[in-house]
Design a protein around this motif. Structure first.
Motif, PDB file in Angstrom:
ATOM      1  N   ARG A 190       0.808  -1.224   0.000  1.00  0.00           N
ATOM      2  CA  ARG A 190       0.000   0.000   0.000  1.00  0.00           C
ATOM      3  C   ARG A 190       0.836   1.266   0.000  1.00  0.00           C
ATOM      4  N   LEU A 191       2.140   1.131   0.192  1.00  0.00           N
ATOM      5  CA  LEU A 191       3.019   2.290   0.144  1.00  0.00           C
ATOM      6  C   LEU A 191       3.515   2.480  -1.285  1.00  0.00           C
ATOM      7  N   PRO A 192       3.667   3.724  -1.745  1.00  0.00           N
ATOM      8  CA  PRO A 192       3.893   3.974  -3.171  1.00  0.00           C
ATOM      9  C   PRO A 192       5.316   3.738  -3.661  1.00  0.00           C
ATOM     10  N   GLY A 193       6.289   3.627  -2.782  1.00  0.00           N
ATOM     11  CA  GLY A 193       7.673   3.508  -3.235  1.00  0.00           C
ATOM     12  C   GLY A 193       7.967   2.179  -3.893  1.00  0.00           C
ATOM     13  N   PRO A 194       8.962   2.133  -4.785  1.00  0.00           N
ATOM     14  CA  PRO A 194       9.365   0.860  -5.387  1.00  0.00           C
ATOM     15  C   PRO A 194       9.954  -0.065  -4.330  1.00  0.00           C
ATOM     16  N   ILE A 195       9.632  -1.343  -4.428  1.00  0.00           N
ATOM     17  CA  ILE A 195      10.121  -2.341  -3.474  1.00  0.00           C
ATOM     18  C   ILE A 195      11.281  -3.090  -4.105  1.00  0.00           C
ATOM     19  N   ILE A 196      12.398  -3.122  -3.398  1.00  0.00           N
ATOM     20  CA  ILE A 196      13.591  -3.796  -3.883  1.00  0.00           C
ATOM     21  C   ILE A 196      13.854  -4.990  -2.974  1.00  0.00           C
ATOM     22  N   ALA A 197      13.697  -6.195  -3.497  1.00  0.00           N
ATOM     23  CA  ALA A 197      13.933  -7.419  -2.724  1.00  0.00           C
ATOM     24  C   ALA A 197      15.359  -7.892  -2.970  1.00  0.00           C
ATOM     25  N   VAL A 198      16.129  -7.978  -1.880  1.00  0.00           N
ATOM     26  CA  VAL A 198      17.543  -8.340  -1.985  1.00  0.00           C
ATOM     27  C   VAL A 198      17.885  -9.330  -0.871  1.00  0.00           C
ATOM     28  N   ASP A 199      19.129  -9.746  -0.818  1.00  0.00           N
ATOM     29  CA  ASP A 199      19.594 -10.551   0.309  1.00  0.00           C
ATOM     30  C   ASP A 199      19.832  -9.651   1.519  1.00  0.00           C
ATOM     31  N   ARG A 200      20.000 -10.246   2.664  1.00  0.00           N
ATOM     32  CA  ARG A 200      20.078  -9.471   3.900  1.00  0.00           C
ATOM     33  C   ARG A 200      21.317  -8.588   3.972  1.00  0.00           C
TER      34      ARG A 200
END
Length: 452
Positions: A190-200
């Protein structure tokens, strides 16, 4: 979703109220019983625009609650955020004492759905901390308590935290499994920013790298401003040209007294130390840190060129907090400037005023600095003044005010917020950063060459 957030600092409280606003049930926990008592009574102990109304609205609606004990929250919470402070220690390393205290107090929970419970570290931490925390938990919890520790660094700015939560430039999610990445991506949808999925590890480094990059950019701006002064160029005009280049952008190009606050100095120092230990020295970041440390001395030397015998003079400081919009005095440039003025000119009389940080300043400034209730009081009888923090209030002080309030109307504009050309034309000596306006009258000397 039911979640718990440990850490009721400005960042943790903003996250708590923000997720509650999005419809989640949030328990905000902190070991400071006084702070929790204040919040439970509807008192928000931070000067953060929009935060008080956000907290009170969700507290009244029952979506947000407060408590002291983090040990048993995992029985109810599907997700636990850790947003505790990780301040620098004497060596410049990040202290993780508060984080490990939270990790070690997490109790076993009833395994019901078989899915791993998620613990998200939002605090800024050294690379590899999430892995260490997960190993530490698995080493003492029963095997029935499946857990994954993830990294979701917060990028909220002081004075703009609420807006940054709801309008993030990006959301970085560092996980070890696709399942955790999917769950956390859904949480932030629900938040507008791009989501970047990465390793920890990449997520942890992303936060450190961001602040270090900004530190380099700010130090570059100040180095260019010093060069501009020496060759007679106007750095604000140079910065305008740089900002129009899409490869560079207009942000963090302002020259002034450098960076401070709770994050950028700490993260830059810590990154340099971590990189040295890893065998990958960050010479550019290290140079930026050194350049930033030189700025108070540079300002004092400009004052010495404009004012004879500062040790026998009264100098007013306009602004004390690390930046406008906050009362945060942590590593504020004003502290370094005061220390440098006092070291070089032991007899100097210093007065100071800040629209928000008066209470915070009293606890960290030496007793010799007179903290005033208004700009007029601080400027009264002063031989010179230094604009330290760029509060908009100072823009509205007129030339006639400076001339009537001060003994000598000499203004060192450390943030380039004043109309130097207009003030100089009206008989006020205004010396900015990276610019050398001419002084009105028969003399052709630059303002920086004046001694009164």
């Amino acid at each position: 979703m039911k979640m718990a957030i440990v850490g009721a600092g400005a960042a943790g409280l903003t996250m708590s109220a923000g997720f509650a606003e999005l419809g989640h049930t949030v328990r905000c926990v902190d070991g400071d019983s006084g702070k929790i008592a204040q919040l439970s009574q509807g008192i928000v102990p931070y000067r953060e625009p929009g935060l008080e109304s956000l907290v009170l609205r969700n507290f009244a609606a029952g979506r947000l609650s407060f408590g002291n004990d983090p040990s048993a929250v995992m029985n109810e919470a599907e997700l636990l955020f850790i947003a505790v402070a990780t301040p620098a220690d004497e060596r410049g390393d990040m202290s993780l004492a508060a984080l490990w205290k939270v990790i070690d107090r997490i109790e076993a929970w009833s395994a019901d759905d078989g899915r791993p419970r998620l613990i998200a570290i939002a605090s800024t931490v050294p690379v590899g901390t999430a892995e260490r925390a997960e190993s530490r938990l698995r080493g003492r919890l029963p095997t029935s308590c499946a857990v994954e520790v993830v990294s979701i660094p917060e990028f909220m700015r002081e004075g703009n935290a609420v807006r940054d939560f709801f309008e993030p430039a990006r959301i970085v999610i560092g996980t070890a499994t696709p399942e955790a990445a999917d769950r956390l991506t859904q949480l932030h949808r629900r938040l507008p920013g791009p989501i970047i999925a990465v390793d920890r590890r990449s997520a942890e480094l992303a936060k450190l790298a961001a602040n270090a990059c900004l530190a380099v950019k700010i130090s570059f701006a100040n180095e260019m401003a010093a060069f501009a002064e020496q060759v007679g160029a106007d750095y604000p005009l140079v910065a305008q040209s740089l900002g129009l280049d899409p490869r560079i952008g207009p942000y963090f190009l302002e020259a002034g007294l450098g960076f401070g606050g709770s994050s950028m100095p700490r993260d830059s120092h810590a990154l340099v130390r971590m990189a040295d230990d890893a065998g990958a020295p960050q010479t550019l970041v290290e140079a930026a840190v050194r350049a930033n440390a030189m700025l108070p001395l540079r300002m004092v030397r400009k004052l010495e060129a404009a004012l004879s015998d500062p040790a026998r003079r009264k100098v007013a400081l306009l602004g004390l907090s690390c930046k406008p919009g906050t009362d945060d005095m942590r590593d504020a440039p004003s502290l370094r400037l005061i220390a440098e003025l006092s070291r070089r000119h032991p007899g100097i009389v210093l007065t100071a005023y800040d629209p928000e940080a008066v209470a915070a300043a009293r606890s960290v400034l030496p007793a010799s600095v007179a903290i005033c209730a208004s700009a007029e009081e601080a400027l009264c009888g002063a031989d010179a003044a230094i604009v330290v923090t760029g509060w908009s209030e100072f823009r509205h002080i007129q030339a006639d005010n400076f001339k009537s309030w001060m003994n000598r109307p000499i203004i060192m504009d450390g943030r380039n917020i004043l109309d130097a050309e207009s003030l100089n034309a009206q008989g006020v000596v205004c010396i900015g950063v990276g610019r050398l306006p001419s002084i009105p009258g028969p003399s052709s000397r630059r303002a920086g060459e004046l001694a009164m």
